[in-house]
Design a protein around this motif. Sequence first.
Motif, PDB file in Angstrom:
ATOM      1  N   MET A 120       0.857  -1.183   0.000  1.00  0.00           N
ATOM      2  CA  MET A 120       0.000   0.000   0.000  1.00  0.00           C
ATOM      3  C   MET A 120       0.893   1.233   0.000  1.00  0.00           C
ATOM      4  O   MET A 120       1.729   1.413   0.888  1.00  0.00           O
ATOM      5  N   GLN A 121       0.720   2.070  -1.004  1.00  0.00           N
ATOM      6  CA  GLN A 121       1.518   3.281  -1.143  1.00  0.00           C
ATOM      7  C   GLN A 121       0.598   4.496  -1.139  1.00  0.00           C
ATOM      8  O   GLN A 121      -0.295   4.587  -1.979  1.00  0.00           O
ATOM      9  N   ILE A 141      -8.154  13.557  -2.850  1.00  0.00           N
ATOM     10  CA  ILE A 141      -7.449  12.280  -2.925  1.00  0.00           C
ATOM     11  C   ILE A 141      -8.075  11.379  -3.994  1.00  0.00           C
ATOM     12  O   ILE A 141      -9.195  11.616  -4.451  1.00  0.00           O
ATOM     13  N   SER A 142      -7.327  10.349  -4.369  1.00  0.00           N
ATOM     14  CA  SER A 142      -7.869   9.276  -5.191  1.00  0.00           C
ATOM     15  C   SER A 142      -7.651   7.965  -4.449  1.00  0.00           C
ATOM     16  O   SER A 142      -6.555   7.705  -3.947  1.00  0.00           O
ATOM     17  N   THR A 143      -8.689   7.141  -4.400  1.00  0.00           N
ATOM     18  CA  THR A 143      -8.612   5.854  -3.701  1.00  0.00           C
ATOM     19  C   THR A 143      -8.526   4.672  -4.668  1.00  0.00           C
ATOM     20  O   THR A 143      -8.775   3.533  -4.275  1.00  0.00           O
ATOM     21  N   GLY A 144      -8.157   4.956  -5.905  1.00  0.00           N
ATOM     22  CA  GLY A 144      -7.923   3.860  -6.836  1.00  0.00           C
ATOM     23  C   GLY A 144      -9.043   3.658  -7.825  1.00  0.00           C
ATOM     24  O   GLY A 144     -10.166   4.148  -7.650  1.00  0.00           O
ATOM     25  N   ALA A 145      -8.733   2.912  -8.880  1.00  0.00           N
ATOM     26  CA  ALA A 145      -9.699   2.669  -9.948  1.00  0.00           C
ATOM     27  C   ALA A 145     -10.880   1.846  -9.432  1.00  0.00           C
ATOM     28  O   ALA A 145     -10.715   0.994  -8.558  1.00  0.00           O
ATOM     29  N   PRO A 146     -12.079   2.104  -9.966  1.00  0.00           N
ATOM     30  CA  PRO A 146     -13.233   1.286  -9.596  1.00  0.00           C
ATOM     31  C   PRO A 146     -12.952  -0.181  -9.890  1.00  0.00           C
ATOM     32  O   PRO A 146     -12.374  -0.531 -10.916  1.00  0.00           O
ATOM     33  N   GLY A 147     -13.337  -1.057  -8.980  1.00  0.00           N
ATOM     34  CA  GLY A 147     -13.111  -2.480  -9.174  1.00  0.00           C
ATOM     35  C   GLY A 147     -11.723  -2.939  -8.821  1.00  0.00           C
ATOM     36  O   GLY A 147     -11.343  -4.063  -9.129  1.00  0.00           O
ATOM     37  N   SER A 148     -10.955  -2.077  -8.159  1.00  0.00           N
ATOM     38  CA  SER A 148      -9.586  -2.451  -7.795  1.00  0.00           C
ATOM     39  C   SER A 148      -9.504  -2.855  -6.331  1.00  0.00           C
ATOM     40  O   SER A 148     -10.281  -2.393  -5.493  1.00  0.00           O
ATOM     41  N   LYS A 188      -4.426  19.100  -9.681  1.00  0.00           N
ATOM     42  CA  LYS A 188      -5.844  18.789  -9.497  1.00  0.00           C
ATOM     43  C   LYS A 188      -6.078  17.745  -8.406  1.00  0.00           C
ATOM     44  O   LYS A 188      -7.225  17.409  -8.100  1.00  0.00           O
ATOM     45  N   LEU A 189      -5.002  17.207  -7.831  1.00  0.00           N
ATOM     46  CA  LEU A 189      -5.099  16.165  -6.817  1.00  0.00           C
ATOM     47  C   LEU A 189      -3.954  16.360  -5.836  1.00  0.00           C
ATOM     48  O   LEU A 189      -2.871  16.828  -6.208  1.00  0.00           O
ATOM     49  N   ASP A 190      -4.214  16.029  -4.569  1.00  0.00           N
ATOM     50  CA  ASP A 190      -3.181  16.209  -3.539  1.00  0.00           C
ATOM     51  C   ASP A 190      -2.461  14.917  -3.173  1.00  0.00           C
ATOM     52  O   ASP A 190      -1.278  14.946  -2.798  1.00  0.00           O
ATOM     53  N   ALA A 191      -3.153  13.791  -3.243  1.00  0.00           N
ATOM     54  CA  ALA A 191      -2.553  12.521  -2.835  1.00  0.00           C
ATOM     55  C   ALA A 191      -3.343  11.370  -3.439  1.00  0.00           C
ATOM     56  O   ALA A 191      -4.523  11.537  -3.798  1.00  0.00           O
ATOM     57  N   TYR A 192      -2.678  10.230  -3.544  1.00  0.00           N
ATOM     58  CA  TYR A 192      -3.427   9.059  -3.997  1.00  0.00           C
ATOM     59  C   TYR A 192      -2.921   7.779  -3.340  1.00  0.00           C
ATOM     60  O   TYR A 192      -1.795   7.721  -2.834  1.00  0.00           O
ATOM     61  N   PHE A 193      -3.800   6.788  -3.341  1.00  0.00           N
ATOM     62  CA  PHE A 193      -3.507   5.460  -2.818  1.00  0.00           C
ATOM     63  C   PHE A 193      -3.277   4.525  -4.001  1.00  0.00           C
ATOM     64  O   PHE A 193      -4.012   4.571  -4.982  1.00  0.00           O
ATOM     65  N   PHE A 194      -2.273   3.669  -3.885  1.00  0.00           N
ATOM     66  CA  PHE A 194      -2.086   2.640  -4.901  1.00  0.00           C
ATOM     67  C   PHE A 194      -1.398   1.443  -4.268  1.00  0.00           C
ATOM     68  O   PHE A 194      -0.398   1.580  -3.572  1.00  0.00           O
TER      69      PHE A 194
END
Length: 324
Positions: A120-121, A141-148, A188-194
């Motif tokens: 988890m990053q 934030i982004s929490t990842g692609a739908p279905g991921s 357009k985004l501050d942080a994301y999860f991948f």
Amino acid sequence: MPGITRRGIIAAGAGTLALPGLARAQAAQQLAIATGTTGGVYYPLGGALANYLSRDIPGMSATVEVTGGSVANLQLLGANRVGMVITQVDAAVDAVRGNDRFRGRPVPVRAIAVLYTNRMQVVTVASTGIRSMADLKGKRISTGAPGSATEVMAFRLIEGAGLDRDKDFRARERLSPAESTNAIKDGKLDAYFFVSGVPTSAITDLGATPGVQLVMIDHDEFVPRITEKYGPVYFPEVIPAGTYPGQTTPNRQMSVANVVAVREDMPAPLVTRINEVMWGHREDWARVHSAARDFKLEGQKSAAAGIPWHPAAEAFWKGQGATL
């Protein structure tokens, strides 16, 4: 994924291969392997695996499907629209039990190999001022692609950190890692999860961007709280400093294992042959992506797989000397 139907992809679990005796297959048989987004690790590993299987199994034509990730892969497997998936263990456990996204629709999924660890990053850049999970409150934030499986794991981490995924963020997007990197570059985004093996191309791209200082948020302190609720599928690990351009400190984070999985009704001779091909090409696979270096005999453990083994895979690994 209508493209699967148009190409006549046959899930191997349907038993359409000429078995026993793969070498005597009367016509080319097709096997779809569901992977993930192009910015992750599943896709290149799946592409290489498809090449190995197509080359080494007479009559086999294996193809790769780009998907949102583990949840989508398992849903496709449950619908018998693909024959093999790469998936995180947490999503596979939910699928077998009919929990969460699989409520009322359990999937007869079985492990055939444990691959490598997914990390988890939580990714941001210095200019946002974000240094901790708590600092994400009020951010985009982004929490990842739908279905991921990224989305599933991100929600669990957010909950474990004491945040509300629906109320505590200025915006919550559902972007792929490549889209997330571009959104951060564009302001357009501050942080994301991948969640992926490391290194992964999208984060490498962000770290290598001129004028950008990559920041990876530590979150291993929340693992006990998360596993207390969701079971021992997660564990703390460290991404070493220097894994990504500009990453100056180790990243203490939460990990989960990955498996290659099929339906429980895939014919045993085919499962055995697939494992023979995968294991025989393990050094080639590691040259495709360094994450595959962790595809090792000692990693073939029932606790790591999380879901039941396909009986033929269990027999294969025991025959190789694994102590499942």
